[in-house]
Design an enzyme around this catalytic site. Structure first.
Site, PDB file in Angstrom:
ATOM      1  N   ASP A  20       0.839  -1.198   0.000  1.00  0.00           N
ATOM      2  CA  ASP A  20       0.000   0.000   0.000  1.00  0.00           C
ATOM      3  C   ASP A  20       0.872   1.245   0.000  1.00  0.00           C
ATOM      4  O   ASP A  20       2.093   1.154   0.087  1.00  0.00           O
ATOM      5  CB  ASP A  20      -0.964   0.009   1.210  1.00  0.00           C
ATOM      6  CG  ASP A  20      -0.297  -0.440   2.504  1.00  0.00           C
ATOM      7  OD1 ASP A  20       0.939  -0.432   2.574  1.00  0.00           O
ATOM      8  OD2 ASP A  20      -1.017  -0.798   3.441  1.00  0.00           O
TER       9      ASP A  20
ATOM     10  N   ASP B  94      -7.323  -1.854  14.283  1.00  0.00           N
ATOM     11  CA  ASP B  94      -8.714  -2.128  13.924  1.00  0.00           C
ATOM     12  C   ASP B  94      -8.842  -3.399  13.077  1.00  0.00           C
ATOM     13  O   ASP B  94      -9.898  -3.677  12.523  1.00  0.00           O
ATOM     14  CB  ASP B  94      -9.324  -0.926  13.186  1.00  0.00           C
ATOM     15  CG  ASP B  94      -8.583  -0.581  11.898  1.00  0.00           C
ATOM     16  OD1 ASP B  94      -7.664  -1.340  11.501  1.00  0.00           O
ATOM     17  OD2 ASP B  94      -8.913   0.452  11.278  1.00  0.00           O
TER      18      ASP B  94
ATOM     19  N   HIS C  49      -7.113  -4.116  10.344  1.00  0.00           N
ATOM     20  CA  HIS C  49      -6.890  -4.000   8.902  1.00  0.00           C
ATOM     21  C   HIS C  49      -5.615  -4.709   8.472  1.00  0.00           C
ATOM     22  O   HIS C  49      -4.669  -4.816   9.244  1.00  0.00           O
ATOM     23  CB  HIS C  49      -6.875  -2.530   8.440  1.00  0.00           C
ATOM     24  CG  HIS C  49      -5.709  -1.716   8.893  1.00  0.00           C
ATOM     25  ND1 HIS C  49      -5.831  -0.398   9.287  1.00  0.00           N
ATOM     26  CD2 HIS C  49      -4.389  -1.994   9.026  1.00  0.00           C
ATOM     27  CE1 HIS C  49      -4.641   0.072   9.616  1.00  0.00           C
ATOM     28  NE2 HIS C  49      -3.749  -0.868   9.465  1.00  0.00           N
TER      29      HIS C  49
ATOM     30  N   GLU D  60      -9.628  -0.973   5.552  1.00  0.00           N
ATOM     31  CA  GLU D  60     -10.254  -0.593   6.813  1.00  0.00           C
ATOM     32  C   GLU D  60     -11.569  -1.357   7.004  1.00  0.00           C
ATOM     33  O   GLU D  60     -12.094  -1.945   6.061  1.00  0.00           O
ATOM     34  CB  GLU D  60     -10.521   0.922   6.805  1.00  0.00           C
ATOM     35  CG  GLU D  60      -9.256   1.772   6.692  1.00  0.00           C
ATOM     36  CD  GLU D  60      -8.412   1.797   7.980  1.00  0.00           C
ATOM     37  OE1 GLU D  60      -8.369   0.791   8.704  1.00  0.00           O
ATOM     38  OE2 GLU D  60      -7.797   2.845   8.243  1.00  0.00           O
TER      39      GLU D  60
HETATM   40  C1  F6R Z   1       1.601  -1.067   6.010  1.00  0.00           C
HETATM   41  C2  F6R Z   1       0.226  -1.606   6.144  1.00  0.00           C
HETATM   42  C3  F6R Z   1      -0.535  -1.510   7.434  1.00  0.00           C
HETATM   43  C4  F6R Z   1       0.331  -1.841   8.669  1.00  0.00           C
HETATM   44  C5  F6R Z   1      -0.522  -1.784   9.945  1.00  0.00           C
HETATM   45  C6  F6R Z   1       0.356  -2.001  11.191  1.00  0.00           C
HETATM   46  O1  F6R Z   1       2.126  -1.344   4.732  1.00  0.00           O
HETATM   47  O2  F6R Z   1      -0.300  -2.126   5.213  1.00  0.00           O
HETATM   48  O3  F6R Z   1      -1.610  -2.424   7.410  1.00  0.00           O
HETATM   49  O4  F6R Z   1       0.885  -3.116   8.516  1.00  0.00           O
HETATM   50  O5  F6R Z   1      -1.156  -0.554  10.027  1.00  0.00           O
HETATM   51  O6  F6R Z   1       1.314  -0.971  11.265  1.00  0.00           O
HETATM   52  P1  F6R Z   1       2.546  -1.072  12.293  1.00  0.00           P
HETATM   53  O7  F6R Z   1       3.374  -2.262  11.872  1.00  0.00           O
HETATM   54  O8  F6R Z   1       3.305   0.221  12.089  1.00  0.00           O
HETATM   55  O9  F6R Z   1       1.963  -1.234  13.651  1.00  0.00           O
END
Ligand code: F6R
Length: 252
Positions: free
Chosen positions: A67, A121, A123, A128
């Site tokens: 992403d 959450d 995701h 989301e």
């Molecule tokens: C990042 C992504 C997000 C993160 C998630 C956790 O490429 O796709 O889904 O993996 O928000 O983020 P961290 O690892 O920073 O807690």
């Protein structure tokens, strides 16, 4: 899902890198899907170490970023990947851009191993809550909770992106293998819902339950909300011998 418990974050980093390195040795031209964020940072560091000190060759590897933030300046150090910056800031047609991204994955022969983090959450990518479980790469509006979580990686007073381009859940599920990483207490509830909760668009990581080849690699804090921990520990012990190429190993 194979749930693998790591003693601490350092062990999680090493095990995650071991899985990726093992796959890259099996298939030097492997296609990887890669998450950004804080969780996989240690895994990337360990891969660099394996490359420098143990001759791990990643020169034939193709990668796709999972992403990317929308509206982040091209020079911004937090941007997930440089190639996407130009596309975004040249005001390309985003729908066409997303479709081209999917075509590139297809042209690369699909993703062999997709590495994922998980949001508070639930995701994966930036899918989301209420994202379609059949979704493809597209623009998503981030929830306020995700915007807050992302704030820590942006500078003081800097605008935090409200939108992102993300692989869809349908796209992610087409990867041949998935490695979901979870570390720290803030991920406890999301991990429990994703692994043991019902399949629901309210927790998009739960869609991974539909995939036949998923490893969920967790430190103790992230695993603390799981009801069947005893079972996962037994599975790790009893299947270590036959899953040596996967994740669990007797010495872990
Ligand atoms: C990042 C992504 C997000 C993160 C998630 C956790 O490429 O796709 O889904 O993996 O928000 O983020 P961290 O690892 O920073 O807690």
């Amino acid at each position: 899902m194979l749930v693998v418990l790591a003693a601490d974050t350092a062990a999680l980093d090493r095990e995650a890198a071991r899985i990726v390195a093992h796959r890259a040795r099996e298939k030097p031209a492997i296609t990887l899907g890669l998450a950004a964020g804080s969780t996989p940072l240690g895994m990337y560091r360990e891969l660099v170490r394996l490359h420098r000190e143990e001759g791990l060759d990643l020169s034939g590897v193709t990668t796709f970023n999972l992403d990317e933030y929308l509206g982040v300046a091209p020079s911004h150090p937090r941007s997930f990947h440089r190639f996407m910056r130009e596309a975004l800031f040249d005001h390309v047609d985003l729908e066409a851009y997303c479709a081209e991204y999917e075509r590139r994955i297809a042209r690369a022969g699909g993703i062999d191993l997709q590495v994922l983090g998980i949001g508070r959450d639930g995701h994966v990518g930036f899918n989301e809550p209420t994202s379609s479980l059949a979704s493809r790469t597209r623009v998503k509006t981030l929830t306020l909770a995700t915007i807050e979580d992302n704030r820590r990686v942006f500078g003081e007073g800097e605008r935090v992106p409200e939108c992102a381009i993300t692989m869809g859940i349908g796209t992610i599920l087409e990867a041949r293998e998935i490695l979901l990483l979870g570390a720290g207490p803030t991920k406890r509830d999301a991990v429990a819902k994703a692994v043991e909760g019902p399949l629901t668009a309210s927790v998009t990581a739960s869609a991974l339950q539909l995939h036949p080849r998923v490893t969920v690699l967790l430190d103790r804090e992230a695993a603390a909300g799981l009801r069947h921990l005893d079972y996962y520990e037994r599975v790790m012990r009893t299947t270590a011998a036959i899953t040596s190429g996967r994740a669990a190993r007797a010495r872990d």
